[in-house]
Structures are given as structure tokens and as C-alpha cells.
Design an enzyme around this catalytic site. Structure first.
Site, PDB file in Angstrom:
ATOM      1  N   ARG A   1       6.150  47.188 -25.983  1.00  0.00           N
ATOM      2  CA  ARG A   1       7.145  47.784 -25.075  1.00  0.00           C
ATOM      3  C   ARG A   1       7.192  46.962 -23.775  1.00  0.00           C
ATOM      4  O   ARG A   1       6.248  46.983 -22.982  1.00  0.00           O
ATOM      5  CB  ARG A   1       6.774  49.233 -24.772  1.00  0.00           C
ATOM      6  CG  ARG A   1       7.799  49.921 -23.903  1.00  0.00           C
ATOM      7  CD  ARG A   1       7.387  51.346 -23.601  1.00  0.00           C
ATOM      8  NE  ARG A   1       7.512  52.229 -24.737  1.00  0.00           N
ATOM      9  CZ  ARG A   1       6.871  53.398 -24.856  1.00  0.00           C
ATOM     10  NH1 ARG A   1       6.039  53.790 -23.906  1.00  0.00           N
ATOM     11  NH2 ARG A   1       7.050  54.160 -25.915  1.00  0.00           N
TER      12      ARG A   1
ATOM     13  N   ARG B   1       4.431  54.539 -15.165  1.00  0.00           N
ATOM     14  CA  ARG B   1       5.234  53.826 -16.176  1.00  0.00           C
ATOM     15  C   ARG B   1       6.502  53.221 -15.577  1.00  0.00           C
ATOM     16  O   ARG B   1       6.801  53.397 -14.396  1.00  0.00           O
ATOM     17  CB  ARG B   1       5.623  54.816 -17.272  1.00  0.00           C
ATOM     18  CG  ARG B   1       4.446  55.407 -18.035  1.00  0.00           C
ATOM     19  CD  ARG B   1       3.892  54.409 -19.013  1.00  0.00           C
ATOM     20  NE  ARG B   1       2.855  55.018 -19.827  1.00  0.00           N
ATOM     21  CZ  ARG B   1       3.084  55.681 -20.962  1.00  0.00           C
ATOM     22  NH1 ARG B   1       4.316  55.840 -21.394  1.00  0.00           N
ATOM     23  NH2 ARG B   1       2.079  56.167 -21.658  1.00  0.00           N
TER      24      ARG B   1
ATOM     25  N   LYS C   1      -0.121  59.476 -18.586  1.00  0.00           N
ATOM     26  CA  LYS C   1       1.004  58.710 -18.028  1.00  0.00           C
ATOM     27  C   LYS C   1       1.627  59.417 -16.824  1.00  0.00           C
ATOM     28  O   LYS C   1       1.498  60.644 -16.681  1.00  0.00           O
ATOM     29  CB  LYS C   1       2.049  58.508 -19.109  1.00  0.00           C
ATOM     30  CG  LYS C   1       2.493  59.786 -19.793  1.00  0.00           C
ATOM     31  CD  LYS C   1       3.469  59.489 -20.923  1.00  0.00           C
ATOM     32  CE  LYS C   1       3.052  60.088 -22.232  1.00  0.00           C
ATOM     33  NZ  LYS C   1       3.916  59.798 -23.353  1.00  0.00           N
TER      34      LYS C   1
ATOM     35  N   LYS D   1       5.462  59.366 -14.692  1.00  0.00           N
ATOM     36  CA  LYS D   1       6.818  58.820 -14.802  1.00  0.00           C
ATOM     37  C   LYS D   1       7.664  59.124 -13.561  1.00  0.00           C
ATOM     38  O   LYS D   1       7.661  60.259 -13.076  1.00  0.00           O
ATOM     39  CB  LYS D   1       7.508  59.411 -16.030  1.00  0.00           C
ATOM     40  CG  LYS D   1       6.801  59.047 -17.338  1.00  0.00           C
ATOM     41  CD  LYS D   1       7.504  59.662 -18.524  1.00  0.00           C
ATOM     42  CE  LYS D   1       6.944  59.129 -19.826  1.00  0.00           C
ATOM     43  NZ  LYS D   1       7.626  59.726 -20.994  1.00  0.00           N
TER      44      LYS D   1
ATOM     45  N   CYS E   1      15.501  59.567 -30.723  1.00  0.00           N
ATOM     46  CA  CYS E   1      14.264  58.800 -30.545  1.00  0.00           C
ATOM     47  C   CYS E   1      14.036  57.916 -31.769  1.00  0.00           C
ATOM     48  O   CYS E   1      14.738  58.028 -32.774  1.00  0.00           O
ATOM     49  CB  CYS E   1      13.089  59.738 -30.343  1.00  0.00           C
ATOM     50  SG  CYS E   1      12.608  60.584 -31.863  1.00  0.00           S
TER      51      CYS E   1
ATOM     52  N   CYS F   1       6.941  55.440 -35.675  1.00  0.00           N
ATOM     53  CA  CYS F   1       6.239  56.344 -34.766  1.00  0.00           C
ATOM     54  C   CYS F   1       5.176  57.163 -35.499  1.00  0.00           C
ATOM     55  O   CYS F   1       5.467  57.860 -36.467  1.00  0.00           O
ATOM     56  CB  CYS F   1       7.232  57.289 -34.088  1.00  0.00           C
ATOM     57  SG  CYS F   1       6.380  58.448 -33.014  1.00  0.00           S
TER      58      CYS F   1
ATOM     59  N   CYS G   1       9.915  64.931 -33.260  1.00  0.00           N
ATOM     60  CA  CYS G   1       8.810  65.872 -33.052  1.00  0.00           C
ATOM     61  C   CYS G   1       8.972  66.475 -31.654  1.00  0.00           C
ATOM     62  O   CYS G   1       9.812  66.016 -30.879  1.00  0.00           O
ATOM     63  CB  CYS G   1       7.450  65.163 -33.199  1.00  0.00           C
ATOM     64  SG  CYS G   1       6.917  64.289 -31.721  1.00  0.00           S
TER      65      CYS G   1
ATOM     66  N   CYS H   1      11.071  62.598 -27.024  1.00  0.00           N
ATOM     67  CA  CYS H   1      11.315  61.313 -26.348  1.00  0.00           C
ATOM     68  C   CYS H   1      12.790  61.046 -26.081  1.00  0.00           C
ATOM     69  O   CYS H   1      13.125  60.216 -25.237  1.00  0.00           O
ATOM     70  CB  CYS H   1      10.719  60.180 -27.168  1.00  0.00           C
ATOM     71  SG  CYS H   1       8.947  60.347 -27.382  1.00  0.00           S
TER      72      CYS H   1
END
Ligand code: SRM
Ligand code: SF4
Length: 549
Positions: A75, A144, A205, A207, A425, A431, A470, A474
């Protein structure tokens, strides 16, 4: 930092990693296709790299007792989504040479390369480095990639702010350069990590997003910290600060939930970085380190309450947070089609379905973008909806339009409003968390919803549809007017009633809906909306008003 008696295994891995090195150096060159040391799987994420396997062949390989198809996803961090022509060319090249030949634009304006073999990771990182790109910090327990509304990105001060945030919060360790870009594998005794990160970094994380005051394409309430520029009558320019948003949750952990950020107040420009740093510090010190599922900043904000967070941050930073009315945002723009930028460039927003830039039989998007970049002087911006904007001098517009036609690219007008705004996503096959398909079933879901809307007489309805494989969400599904959230291999929970302004969570209306059954469940809602909605009322606002239950 608080001493917890039951720290997670990952906390120990970070502490013992010699600032994110661990055994990664040895692991990369041991000739195996997978990582050998289980702890490397955690550490490699800080370098923006995920250890994955191709789930399409997982079962057959397992049954045949063969090794799984181990691959890696890289990424690349792109603050505000902005890339130069040279950087775009470097990404295109590494996708071809080391990846699966596609570039995947993400909901946080980053670019992912999928399907990379372990043996290619160093060459890939070195090529990125030549183009002043890096995947370092693309994942891991750090701040991030910061998301910025592309319209704000046309203003130098906001482009600078996202770069400042990136530079300020980038870990100081040189581990990435040593391990991936071919430096010496040696820990310098002089090297120290940031005071605010320390040797165990953040609990998880963190954000940050910056929204345009007139529209909310970044979903500013979904982030640990959201900023909305504002001019205060006495304090001058600054921003509304929104804290404690986050959308991930887990079926196995009932204590996890999606949460909208809350308005902390106004902070003047001169104090913004100090206040953000204080928020990150508060998270570092009080975020959970004994259960990673409940470790996000939103739980700290929920536990403490917004007034206590404000008092803490003022005391840590020595700066004022002014309590004023929160901003009222308008629906997020799709940033597609031509627009005159405030920076003097003409910007063309090109739809990239599900963010996957690829060459197909009829649509040759990668090729078209490569030709554009090869001419030089073109700017690229990944949007928070996984699309791409290209910025050219106004005189070039005709040439760009020709290129779009020659390569068969999609345009804003070639898509229905639903297709234009839909987000999905990645999910399968890469994934590890995916319970159901997302990116690959999006065309079918969009077609079904288009049919439902046509059947109720509203074919041109602008509906925000989002699919996630899920409940981690995302695609920021929790905020959508219509959201499908993967529940089992072939079913989804259906959520309705999020707001097009991104300031309300959707509510579950049906469990375990198959794609074949979607039309039947959705049609009654759309039919009611078509007949009963008030003038101009969006689908999400209608469902919320009449009650989704
Ligand atoms: Fe995400 C984990 C993909 C944006 C919440 N996300 C993952 C992983 C890395 C799966 C994993 O941990 O093994 C996915 C990689 C799939 C793949 O093969 O590429 C993944 N997330 C994505 C992307 C690529 C989706 C997309 O199609 O664009 C987005 C990359 C963003 C980036 O460039 O950094 C992406 N993820 C988001 C967002 C939206 C956002 O940030 O604006 C969210 C919801 C907001 C939030 O954080 O609450 C999100 N991803 C998660 C979570 C849940 C975190 C939590 O609070 O528990 C996970 C699971 C985890 O971290 O353990 C996750
Ligand atoms: Fe994977 Fe779930 Fe995120 Fe989709 S929502 S990319 S399935 S973690």
C-alpha cells in the site's frame, strides 16, 4: 505510557523489534515464498506491506496438501491522493513488473499493488523510492495516510497541511530504508523514535481526514480526527475538529461498534498540528493495548466524553479549543467530469470502477493513463471514492478528451448516478478478513439496484451504495444510504438510512440477504420512497425519517 499486565502479543513484538526491524531482513532473503517468522507478519505492516494468500486457490491447495499461493500487497502512501506524472509512471511500472498488472486506488486515496512475490518486495520498494514514493506507514500502528477533499487539494495551503501531517507523524526509524530499499541491516545506537510514538508506537491505527466546508466526500465523521476549514470571527482561519469516528466492528466482539466522530470545537491554523499531536498522544497513552479489537481512539473518546477530551488536549498542547456550533456539511461530490481548478489547471475526474485501474479488452485505462503521464506535466489525484482526477493545462483538454475516447474509458455521463457513486472494498481474493465478495460482485449489485430504481420510476436517483465484504467496513459502508455488509460466503446484511452528507449511521433492515434476494428486500423501501418522500428528500433521509426497522 500505562503499564498493562495483559498486553497483546503485538505489543511485545513492537517493543522487541528494534524499531520495526525484527527479523524482516533475514525473512526477505530466505528463499521461501511466505514469511518464516510469524512476528514478521505484524511488523511488515508498518512498512505498508501485507502478507496474503490467493483465497481463490486456498481450498484446492489445502486439499491437495500443497503450499498456499503466498502473495503480498503493497500500500503506497499518497498524502491527499496527489501524484506527479513520474510517480504515476513508477506505480504503473511496478504493478506490471512485480504485481498482478492492476493498480488499486483506495478509499483513503492510497494506491495498492496486489499479488507481489516476497522475492520482489525489495526491487519494488527501490523503484518506488526512486520516484520519491514509499509504502512506509501505509499500515501499522501509526498515523495513516491523510485524506483530503480533492477540491481543497487545489489550494497550496491544504496540500502543504497534508504533507506536514505526513512528515510530522512519520516514524523516525530508518528500518524501511535499510530493510526494503537495500541499506545496511544495522541498528544505529543513535537512532531514537519519536517521543510521542516511543518504541511501541500507537495501540492501533490512527486516521485523519480533511473535508471541504461545502461537501463531505471524505466522510469526515468516520475518522479518528476530522478537520473542516472554518474562519472564526475573532481567531481567524482554522478548522472545526471532529474526533472519535471509526467504522470497524466485528461479529465476534459485541463490544465493537461503528461510531460517528463528535465535534471537539474550533482550533486556529497556528495551533492545529499541536492539537492533533495532543490527540495522538492521548490515544497513545489511553488507547487499549490488551485487546486490539477495542483499541481504536473512538473507544477512548466514548469512555472519556468529549468535554474531558477537550480539557485534556488543551492541557497537553497549551492551545485553545473554542466551543462553537458544529459544521453542517452537504453531500459528498463525486469529483467526476471536467472542472476548472482554483490552481489554474483543468481537472478531469475519471470513474475507476471499484478503484481498479486495469487494461481490459475494450477499456484500456492503464494504457491511457500511462500515455497521459508520459507526456509529462499532468497531475493525478486519487479521490476518496476510489476514482482518479487528472489535472492538465486548459489547452490540453481536447487532446485528453480524444484519448479518453480512443481508449474506451468510462466517463461521468456514461454511468448511472448509482454506478458513479458506488464504492466497494477489495474483499476476495486477497483480503484475509473477507467473509463475502465485494469488488467482484459490485457490478451485479449496482445492476440490481438500477433495476429496482427504474421499476419504481426513479432511474436517475442519486443513491450512495456501498459494499463491504465484512463489518470492518472499508468502503465506509456504515454511512451509506444502502449498504451491503458481508455476513457469510453468499449473504449480506442490508443496512439502509445513512445520510448522503455522511453524518448518520445506516441501520440494519435485513439479515443474511443473498444477492438474488436483494431486489425483493429493497423494492418495498424504494417504492415507498418514490411515492411518499418529501420534495428533494434523499433515500437515506426518507428511510431515517420513516424509521428503518
Ligand atoms: Fe480497511 C483491514 C482494505 C479503508 C477499516 N482493510 C483491511 C485489510 C488490510 C485486511 C487485513 O487487515 O488483512 C484490507 C486489505 C484488502 C486487500 O486485499 O487489499 C483493507 N481498507 C482497505 C481498502 C483498500 C479498501 C478499499 O477498497 O479501498 C482501504 C485502504 C485505505 C488506505 O489506503 O489506507 C481501507 N478500512 C478502510 C476504512 C475507510 C477509511 O479509512 O476511510 C475503514 C473504516 C474506518 C475505520 O478505520 O474505522 C477500514 N480495515 C478496516 C478495519 C477495521 C478497523 C477497526 O477499527 O477494527 C480492518 C481490520 C483491522 O484493521 O484489523 C481493516
Ligand atoms: Fe477486507 Fe472487510 Fe475491509 Fe472488505 S471490509 S477490504 S472484506 S477487511
Amino acid at each position: 505510557m500505562s503499564l498493562d499486565t495483559a498486553l497483546t502479543h503485538e505489543e511485545g513484538v513492537k517493543a522487541a523489534s528494534q524499531r520495526l526491524r525484527g527479523r524482516l531482513g533475514e525473512d526477505l532473503v530466505d528463499g521461501r515464498r511466505a514469511l518464516s517468522d510469524p512476528d514478521s507478519e505484524h511488523l511488515i505492516k508498518f512498512h505498508g506491506i501485507y502478507a496474503q494468500d490467493d483465497r481463490d486457490v486456498r481450498r484446492t491447495r489445502t486439499l491437495a496438501k500443497e503450499e498456499l499461493e503466498y502473495i503480498f500487497m503493497v500500500r503506497v502512501v499518497v498524502p491527499g491522493g496527489r501524484l506527479s506524472s513520474d510517480q504515476w509512471l513508477a506505480l504503473d511500472e511496478v504493478a506490471e513488473r512485480f504485481g498482478n498488472g492492476t493498480l488499486r486506488l483506495t478509499t483513503r486515496q492510497a494506491v495498492q499493488i496486489h499479488g507481489v512475490w516476497k522475492g520482489s518486495l525489495r526491487d519494488l520498494a527501490s523503484r518506488l523510492h526512486e520516484a520519491t514514493l514509499s509504502s512506509f506507514g501505509g499500515c501499522g500502528d501509526v498515523v495513516r495516510n491523510t485524506v483530503l477533499c480533492p477540491r481543497l487539494g487545489e489550494h497550496p495551503e491544504y496540500a502543504r497541511l497534508v504533507r506536514d501531517i505526513a512528515a510530522h507523524f512519520r516514524p523516525r526509524t530508518t528500518a524501511y530504508l535499510e530493510v526494503f530499499v537495500g541499506g545496511e541491516l544495522a541498528v544505529s545506537v543513535e537512532e531514537r523514535e519519536h517521543d510521542f510514538y516511543g518504541e511501541t508506537y500507537l495501540p492501533r491505527k490512527f486516521k485523519i481526514a480533511i473535508a471541504h466546508p461545502e461537501e463531505n466526500c471524505v466522510d469526515v465523521f468516520a475518522h479518528d480526527v476530522g478537520l473542516v476549514p472554518h474562519v472564526h470571527p475573532t481567531e481567524g482561519p482554522g478548522a472545526h475538529v471532529i474526533v472519535g469516528g471509526g467504522l470497524g466492528r466485528s461479529y465476534q466482539h459485541p463490544g465493537t461498534y461503528a461510531r460517528l466522530g463528535e465535534h471537539l470545537g474550533f482550533v486556529a491554523d497556528r495551533d492545529l498540528l499541536a492539537v492533533i499531536e495532543a490527540l495522538v498522544e492521548l490515544y497513545r497513552d489511553e488507547g487499549g493495548r490488551s485487546d486490539r479489537r477495542q483499541a481504536r481512539f473512538k473507544y477512548v473518546v466514548a469512555d472519556r466524553g468529549i468535554d474531558s477530551v477537550r480539557a485534556d488536549v488543551e492541557s497537553r498542547s497549551g492551545r485553545r479549543v473554542f466551543v462553537i456550533d458544529p459544521p453542517v456539511l452537504a453531500p459528498g461530490h463525486d469529483h467526476l467530469g471536467w472542472s476548472e481548478g482554483e490552481d489554474g489547471l483543468a481537472w478531469l475526474g475519471l470513474p475507476v470502477p471499484r478503484g481498479r485501474v486495469r487494461d481490459g479488452d475494450t477499456v484500456r485505462q492503464r494504457q491511457a493513463l500511462r500515455s497521459l503521464a508520459e507526456r509529462g506535466g499532468v497531475e493525478f489525484v486519487v479521490t476518496p471514492r476510489q476514482d482518479l482526477r487528472v489535472g492538465v493545462a486548459s489547452l490540453d483538454q481536447t487532446r485528453v478528451d480524444e484519448m479518453v475516447r480512443e481508449h474506451g474509458l468510462l466517463t461521468r455521463d456514461s454511468l448511472s448516478p448509482v454506478a458513479r457513486r458506488a464504492i466497494a472494498c477489495v474483499a476476495l481474493p486477497t483480503c484475509s478478513k473477507a467473509l463475502a465478495e465485494s469488488e467482484r460482485v459490485a457490478p451485479e449489485v449496482i445492476a440490481t439496484i438500477e433495476e429496482v430504481l427504474a421499476a419504481v420510476g426513479r432511474p436517475d436517483a442519486e443513491l450512495d451504495v456501498r459494499i463491504s465484504g465484512c463489518p470492518n467496513g472499508c468502503s465506509r459502508a456504515a454511512l451509506a444510504e444502502v449498504a451491503l455488509v458481508g455476513r457469510t460466503k453468499s449473504t449480506y446484511d442490508l443496512y439502509l438510512g445513512g445520510s448522503p452528507r455522511g453524518d448518520r449511521l445506516a441501520v440494519m433492515v435485513a439479515e443474511k440477504v443473498s444477492l438474488e434476494g436483494l431486489s425483493e428486500v429493497l423494492t418495498p423501501w424504494c417504492a415507498r420512497w418514490a411515492v411518499e418522500s418529501e420534495s428533494g428528500e434523499s433515500f437515506g433521509d426518507f428511510v431515517s425519517r420513516v424509521g428503518a426497522s
